[in-house]
Design an enzyme around this catalytic site. Structure first.
Site, mmCIF file in Angstrom:
data_model
loop_
_atom_site.group_PDB
_atom_site.id
_atom_site.type_symbol
_atom_site.label_atom_id
_atom_site.label_comp_id
_atom_site.label_asym_id
_atom_site.label_seq_id
_atom_site.Cartn_x
_atom_site.Cartn_y
_atom_site.Cartn_z
ATOM 1 N N LYS A 53 -5.374 3.726 -11.019
ATOM 2 C CA LYS A 53 -4.741 4.085 -9.814
ATOM 3 C C LYS A 53 -3.155 4.034 -9.736
ATOM 4 C CE LYS A 53 -8.667 1.889 -7.428
ATOM 5 N NZ LYS A 53 -9.089 0.605 -6.454
ATOM 6 N N GLN A 97 -7.263 -5.084 -4.847
ATOM 7 C CA GLN A 97 -8.704 -4.865 -5.438
ATOM 8 C C GLN A 97 -9.623 -5.701 -5.281
ATOM 9 O OE1 GLN A 97 -8.829 -1.928 -7.079
ATOM 10 N NE2 GLN A 97 -10.959 -2.498 -7.905
ATOM 11 N N ASP A 120 -7.498 1.761 1.832
ATOM 12 C CA ASP A 120 -8.957 1.674 1.463
ATOM 13 C C ASP A 120 -9.864 1.744 2.657
ATOM 14 O OD1 ASP A 120 -9.686 0.912 -1.006
ATOM 15 O OD2 ASP A 120 -9.014 -1.031 -1.000
HETATM 16 N N1 GUN Z 1 -13.476 -2.719 -5.656
HETATM 17 C C1 GUN Z 1 -14.578 -1.811 -6.195
HETATM 18 N N2 GUN Z 1 -14.308 -0.649 -5.245
HETATM 19 C C2 GUN Z 1 -13.114 -0.836 -4.514
HETATM 20 C C3 GUN Z 1 -12.519 -0.038 -3.901
HETATM 21 O O1 GUN Z 1 -12.839 1.206 -3.424
HETATM 22 N N3 GUN Z 1 -11.330 -0.640 -3.140
HETATM 23 C C4 GUN Z 1 -10.986 -1.789 -3.670
HETATM 24 N N4 GUN Z 1 -9.787 -2.448 -3.162
HETATM 25 N N5 GUN Z 1 -11.414 -2.672 -4.671
HETATM 26 C C5 GUN Z 1 -12.839 -2.050 -4.925
#
Ligand code: GUN
Length: 287
Positions: A53, A97, A120
């Site tokens: 990311k 995350q 998100d």
């Molecule tokens: N962990 C697995 N998928 C995601 C996601 O789309 N966003 C976040 N913040 N954590 C995750």
């Protein structure tokens, strides 16, 4: 032979468009969008995702601010960091995350992020906006899934869709997006009876169960579109590990189109995160 929907190529297009928008914002305002990424602990998969990311942000010209916190971080410290980021006008997006360490209440943490910075789309305000069709920030993976389906279907009205999995991250929000396009959506899950029969009636299957090769050839009607959201690590008898999806793609020659794993939905998630960050920055600029 089913068409393979190339998620990497489509993600590249989204990233290129996003980078252009970032450049235009910098030219107009002198400020790049900023994304704060918070990782608590050392979950190996999360480390990889966060690294990707942050790397993609840099490529697109988005300022990424990483906060790596120890596994033992008290919830109050994490909430205090979110408060600081909420108040920082140079931060347009905040991503925590998941999964978080067990001692931290993830719901309380996600609720603390300002809805306008919730790239998100997990905050209850954004979940409510999605389910009422009133805008807001939409979760990245469902957004990416819709872009992939859009490459092969333009009119969803009346189509039967079988969503496998009812998670807050994929199953529920993608169902809302499909309903908004007037598809007939059946959301199925681990307790669903006669799942293969339901799947076989579908024009579109979205498989997000986290079960390796759950969806077999006989589950899929000829001409259906199959979106595979699964990321399952399996070990072969010789000890090598590989990533496979939720669909037995080698049995799906009779489908109209399928997404590969890897290289399908996965690359779209990060591309949509960056697009959401630019959207949040633009919305903040006009607020
Ligand atoms: N962990 C697995 N998928 C995601 C996601 O789309 N966003 C976040 N913040 N954590 C995750």
């Amino acid at each position: 032979m089913a068409q393979i929907i190339d998620g990497r190529a489509i993600a590249r297009e989204v990233l290129a468009r996003t980078a252009d928008e970032v450049a235009a914002m910098v030219a107009a305002t002198g400020q790049a969008p900023g994304l704060a990424v918070i990782l608590v602990g050392h979950d190996p998969a999360s480390e990889v995702y966060v690294g990707r990311k942050v790397g993609q942000c840099r490529k697109a010209g988005i300022r990424s601010i990483e906060h790596r916190l120890p596994e033992t971080t008290p919830e109050a410290d994490l909430l205090a960091l979110i408060d600081t980021l909420n108040a920082d006008p140079a931060v347009h997006g905040i991503l925590v995350q998941l999964p978080l360490p067990r001692a931290i209440d993830a719901g309380r943490v996600l609720d603390r992020i300002a809805p306008g910075k919730d790239v998100d789309g997990f905050h209850p305000v954004n979940v409510g906006r999605l389910s009422t069709g009133t805008g807001g920030l939409v979760p990245c993976t469902p957004l990416g899934i819709m872009m992939l389906i859009d490459t092969v279907i333009d009119d969803y009205r009346g189509l039967n869709v079988c969503v496998i999995g009812k998670s807050n991250i994929v199953g529920k929000p993608v169902s809302m997006l499909l309903l908004e396009r007037e598809a007939t959506v059946t959301v199925t899950h681990i307790e669903t009876r006669d799942l293969p029969d339901i799947a076989r009636k579908a024009d579109i299957i979205v498989a997000a169960a986290g079960a390796p090769h759950l969806v077999r050839g006989y589950w899929v009607k000829p001409g259906a579109v199959v979106i595979d959201v699964g990321i399952n690590r399996v070990t072969d008898p010789d000890g090598t590990t590989r990533i496979i999806g939720d669909c037995a793609t080698h049995e799906l020659d009779h489908a109209r189109a399928v997404t590969p794993v890897p290289g399908g939905v996965g690359p779209m998630t990060i591309a949509c995160l960056l697009a959401n960050t630019v959207k949040a920055a633009k919305t903040a600029a006009i607020a």
